[in-house]
Design an enzyme around this catalytic site. Structure first.
Site, mmCIF file in Angstrom:
data_model
loop_
_atom_site.group_PDB
_atom_site.id
_atom_site.type_symbol
_atom_site.label_atom_id
_atom_site.label_comp_id
_atom_site.label_asym_id
_atom_site.label_seq_id
_atom_site.Cartn_x
_atom_site.Cartn_y
_atom_site.Cartn_z
ATOM 1 C CE LYS A 1 -3.665 0.162 2.786
ATOM 2 N NZ LYS A 1 -5.047 0.477 2.798
ATOM 3 N NE ARG B 1 -7.111 -0.374 -3.954
ATOM 4 C CZ ARG B 1 -7.174 -1.826 -3.804
ATOM 5 N NH1 ARG B 1 -6.781 -2.369 -2.577
ATOM 6 N NH2 ARG B 1 -7.362 -2.621 -4.661
ATOM 7 C CG HIS C 1 -19.895 5.443 5.664
ATOM 8 N ND1 HIS C 1 -19.307 4.387 5.052
ATOM 9 C CD2 HIS C 1 -20.896 5.002 6.733
ATOM 10 C CE1 HIS C 1 -19.880 3.316 5.638
ATOM 11 N NE2 HIS C 1 -20.818 3.689 6.626
#
Length: 188
Positions: free
Chosen positions: A64, A90, A108
């Site tokens: 990452k 991610r 969200h």
């Protein structure tokens, strides 16, 4: 005076990206779309709006940190000041978080802290709660745990299906996210 430059990170269809691009007024220029899914529908939308893209496949990098370092270089080269996550699937790592501390925002589809992570709409629907909603929050090391900036409630109706609830949540997202972006950037 030129507008602040921002990047949108997305992995899927890009409905929130499109809402930003269609917004009557946005206090920044969306100067880059970062996408981790070659072939994602959001890339077609970026092309439609003339927004440059940076597409990567995480599997092509050893870690990452490695792909985030490449992303950071691209962001810095383009003088990007803010990152807005819009369906980016991610978890941001320390490399990205350090480079843009306090300047990475996510949307969200729940009233956090309830129903963090994947399939928040399905989680709320299955839990049988009377309401869920939308949260705009800063990103930290956790999964949907950063400081909340704004929330809006969406009632779950008796006749709702997961799909009808998702559509109503997206409608709220598409109005709330550009509004919150403008408030954040106009305070700076």
């Amino acid at each position: 005076m030129s507008k602040i430059k921002a990047a949108v990170f997305a992995s899927g269809t890009g409905s929130n990206f499109e809402a930003m691009m269609e917004s009557v007024y946005l206090a920044c220029d969306i100067a880059l779309l970062v996408c981790d899914k070659p072939g994602a529908i959001v890339l077609e939308k970026a092309e439609k709006y003339g927004v440059p893209t940076f597409v990567f496949d995480a599997k092509q990098f050893p870690s990452k940190a490695d792909y985030e370092k490449v992303i950071l270089e691209k962001l810095e080269k383009m003088k990007i000041s803010w990152i807005f996550l819009a369906g980016y699937m991610r978890i941001a790592g320390p490399t990205l978080l350090r480079g843009y501390e306090g300047r990475i925002v996510n949307i969200h589809p729940s009233l956090l802290p309830a129903f963090p992570g994947m399939d928040a709409i399905g989680q709320a629907f299955q839990a049988g709660v009377e309401a869920t909603g939308v949260t705009v929050h800063y990103i930290d090391e956790g999964i949907d745990t950063g400081p909340i900036i704004a929330q809006e409630t969406v009632a779950i109706l008796k006749e709702d299906t997961e799909e009808s609830l998702k559509k109503r949540i997206q409608k709220v997202e598409h109005e709330l996210y550009p509004k919150v972006i403008n408030q954040l950037l106009e305070q700076k």
